[in-house]
Scaffold this active site. Structure first.
Site, short mmCIF file in Angstrom:
data_model
loop_
_atom_site.label_atom_id
_atom_site.label_comp_id
_atom_site.label_asym_id
_atom_site.label_seq_id
_atom_site.Cartn_x
_atom_site.Cartn_y
_atom_site.Cartn_z
N GLU A 212 61.27 80.49 33.96
CA GLU A 212 61.65 81.86 33.63
C GLU A 212 62.47 82.56 34.72
O GLU A 212 63.32 83.39 34.42
CB GLU A 212 60.38 82.69 33.37
CG GLU A 212 59.62 82.31 32.11
CD GLU A 212 60.30 82.81 30.84
OE1 GLU A 212 61.34 83.48 30.94
OE2 GLU A 212 59.78 82.52 29.75
N SER B 128 -3.52 85.28 20.15
CA SER B 128 -4.43 84.93 21.26
C SER B 128 -3.73 84.85 22.61
O SER B 128 -4.36 84.43 23.59
CB SER B 128 -5.08 83.57 20.98
OG SER B 128 -5.91 83.65 19.83
#
Length: 690
Positions: A85, A345
């Site tokens: 680029e 329990s």
């Protein structure tokens, strides 16, 4: 000649003035754009303890744009990007003069913009303002924006902006979201083909979308690879391998681990852009995969929840609120780690631990498992059978209800609730202001997080570290301090029992201690286990709370718990006993601890001792305000001196020939008082002091 010189001077002055005015205008235009610079908004990221991404949230516009720095990207990608680029990115001031002249010449020849000559800085300026391409006005704005960026930002910061803003098709912006969506990985390590693809896509993100136009995407990627070979950045072999690599043909979902926890934390602090959690990403992934596979074998709407913590720190390592957050049949959107349920329990270990701590019982004490009424409350065992006299150890291992209620009556339901709250649990008692004995068998509401916090306290030698999932500094500094839920000795007694030890031994009781629970009507199945490091909590049931025939903790939840421990890794051995453990049984126990609730008969003739004061069931007011202490008188008649007095199983006065003594009370509550004479005969009473 003079006139010509004057004319030349006037023209030069005019040009100089024009240049000055132009420079002033340009400087003002750049300054205006500098003032307008802003950091792009990014979506929220939630990371695990090692920094791995757990989940991302899109930004307010629905775009997937995630925060990232140049150090988080494969350096090879950056090299290919700048070579493709903007080869002079490191040296130009935002506008590459040679590239601009080339673009102008091409535009004059063709009568339109052919190549823009845009630098990376100009592209960032265009992306920030979302400027159109292909117009001279837009190009001029890009130039001014690029000059502003170069004036205000470093090259590394400009590159960082590109990494966040570059478009990759659809609502994907920035290399991090693109790498996750198209490659299924973070951009830290990329192959040549992957790096080239991510460089090519922003050129025409919609036209090159791999899921829609894979052939175009492949050709664009290969052009980048070929150019890199021409520039000498890639070898021929690297280029050949890169071009042979297949193109991804579908868009992947971004990570979404711990969906319930991450959503809750994001809603709790919507302005935070980064959330850092204590979760172990790899463990979370393994357990989520396991939960989905396990749920697939269960009939909907049966569901499950899993919670794993480190009891040494209180950190939550894995949290699964449901097998699949999108499973409507199982109401997957409900976080079942935080749903109020009956614990069955599962509170019995804390009840027994309180009895051990307060000297009411010892693991080898005999307890009575026979039908008993407690002021109108007549509990039954789960299997409707009774064992008779058994040790407290065996009663807890068999999860017998009657001994648990007997010990809860001796220690007090309010004390049980208080200890749960110390662990960070928030028990729901409904409309009852004073808890009753039924809470010991599941008659209250708790969450899986509550139970894991309670068991974490037992596992950590009685000290409960508050559960914590937020790893942020503020959360760490603002965390509650650790609180004691049981004495160190009582916690170890419970651990040795839950680990399956047959007697009170001196060494480690094993690797995993666990307890199960089944709520009334088979609505909830629980299994909570721990080793020397982790606590694992499992819940199974229907999200709507409806009964499930045959749903029992031992059969349904325990196998899941064992599978989870196997996925954590090798179990950490449980610790050995702390100082102060009483390794005795039978007649070697102190008389008050041999049979819980029973008085020893006096051998030979003569009356046995009787406690005159305080009498059984008395309420003695000592003025124990907050922090105050007072002496409680103790009086005995009959029996043969010397006498030994016990309070909550601990000797407080020994070798006393006088029939009157005293004990220093420090806190209000129920206490158990026993006196033993020289012949071993005993008497006891249970009173409330305040």
């Amino acid at each position: 000649m003079r006139r010509r010189l004057m004319a030349a001077a006037l023209i030069a002055a005019f040009l100089a003035a024009g240049a000055l005015v132009g420079a002033h205008w340009l400087d003002a235009a750049i300054d205006a754009r500098v003032a307008d610079l802003a950091e792009p908004e990014t979506g929220v990221t939630v990371t695990a303890r090692d920094g791995e991404l757990l989940r991302a949230f899109a930004d307010d516009d629905g775009r997937w744009r995630l925060d990232i720095g140049t150090g988080d990207v494969d350096p090879r990608y950056v090299k290919i990007l700048t070579a493709w680029e903007d080869q002079r990115f490191a040296s130009h001031g935002g506008v590459d003069g040679r590239a601009v002249l080339r673009a102008v010449w091409q535009s004059i020849r063709h009568g339109r913009i052919v190549s823009g000559g845009s630098t990376l800085t100009m592209q960032v300026a265009r992306m920030q303002k979302r400027l159109p391409t292909g117009s001279f006005a837009s190009k001029g704005e890009q130039v001014l924006g690029a000059l502003a960026l170069e004036r205000e930002r470093s090259k590394d910061e400009i590159l960082g902006l590109y990494l966040k803003l570059a478009p990759y098709g659809g609502n994907i912006e920035g290399i991090r979201a693109a790498s996750l969506a198209w490659l299924g990985k973070e951009p830290r390590r990329l192959t040549v083909a992957e790096a080239a693809l991510l460089v090519a896509l922003p050129q025409a993100p919609e036209r090159l979308r791999p899921d829609l136009h894979a052939d175009r995407a492949e050709r664009a990627r290969n052009r980048v690879i070929a150019r890199m070979q021409d520039l000498g950045i890639l070898s021929e072999a690297e280029a050949r391998r890169g071009m042979a690599e297949p193109i991804p043909r579908r868009r992947r979902d971004l990570p979404m681990l711990a969906a319930h926890a991450t959503e809750r934390l994001h809603r709790g602090d919507p302005k935070a852009r980064k959330l850092h959690l204590t979760l172990d990403a790899k463990l979370q992934q393994r357990l989520e995969d396991y939960a989905r596979a396990r749920a697939a074998a269960m009939i909907a709407p049966l569901s499950l929840a899993i919670l794993v913590t480190d009891h040494r720190t209180g950190e939550i390592l894995a949290s699964i609120g449901s097998p699949d957050v999108f499973d409507a049949k199982r109401q997957g959107y409900v976080d079942l780690t935080r749903a109020l349920r009956s614990p069955g329990s599962t509170l019995k270990p804390l009840i027994f631990g309180l009895a051990f701590e307060r000297g009411v019982a010892h693991p080898e004490s005999l307890v009575d498992d026979r039908p008993t009424a407690f002021a109108g409350y007549t509990p039954q065992n789960f299997d409707h059978t009774f064992e008779g006299l058994i040790t407290a150890r065996r009663a807890l291992q068999l999860s017998r209800n009657l001994p648990a209620v007997e010990l809860l009556a001796a220690t007090g339901p309010s004390r049980l609730v208080q200890r749960m709250r110390r662990a960070g649990a928030t028990p729901e008692l409904g409309s009852r202001t004073i808890p009753g004995l039924a809470i010991g068998l599941g008659g209250l509401g708790l969450t899986l997080e509550d139970l894991v916090a309670i068991y974490g306290g037992i596992a950590n030698g009685g000290m409960a570290k508050p559960l914590r999932i937020d790893a942020g500094t503020a959360a760490i500094l603002g965390a509650r301090p650790a609180a004691r839920v049981l004495s160190e000795q009582a916690a170890w007694y419970v651990t040795s029992i839950l680990a399956g030890a047959t007697t009170t031994v001196k060494g480690s009781p094993g690797t995993i201690a666990h307890k199960t629970g089944t709520s009334f009507g088979y609505r909830d199945a629980w299994s909570i286990g721990y080793d020397g490091e982790h606590v694992v909590g499992i819940w199974l049931g229907r999200p709507d709370g409806a009964p499930v025939a045959g749903l029992v903790g031992q059969d349904a939840a325990v196998p899941v718990m064992r599978d989870v421990f196997a996925r954590i890794g090798p179990a950490v051995r449980l610790p050995g006993p702390p100082p102060g453990i009483l390794a005795a049984a039978g007649r070697n126990l102190p008389p008050p601890l041999r049979i819980v609730g029973a008085s020893a008969a006096r051998p030979g003739g003569g009356p046995a001792p009787e406690i005159v004061f305080p009498p059984n069931a008395a309420h003695v007011e000592l003025g124990l305000a907050e922090g105050a202490t007072a002496d409680l008188s103790l009086k005995v008649r009959n029996g043969a001196p010397p006498f030994t007095w016990y309070v909550d199983g601990a000797p407080v006065v020994q070798g006393q020939f006088d029939r009157q003594a005293s004990w220093h009370a420090r806190e209000p509550g129920f206490i158990d008082i026993s006196v033993v004479d020289s012949a071993g005969a005993a008497a006891s009473s249970r009173v409330f002091v305040d």
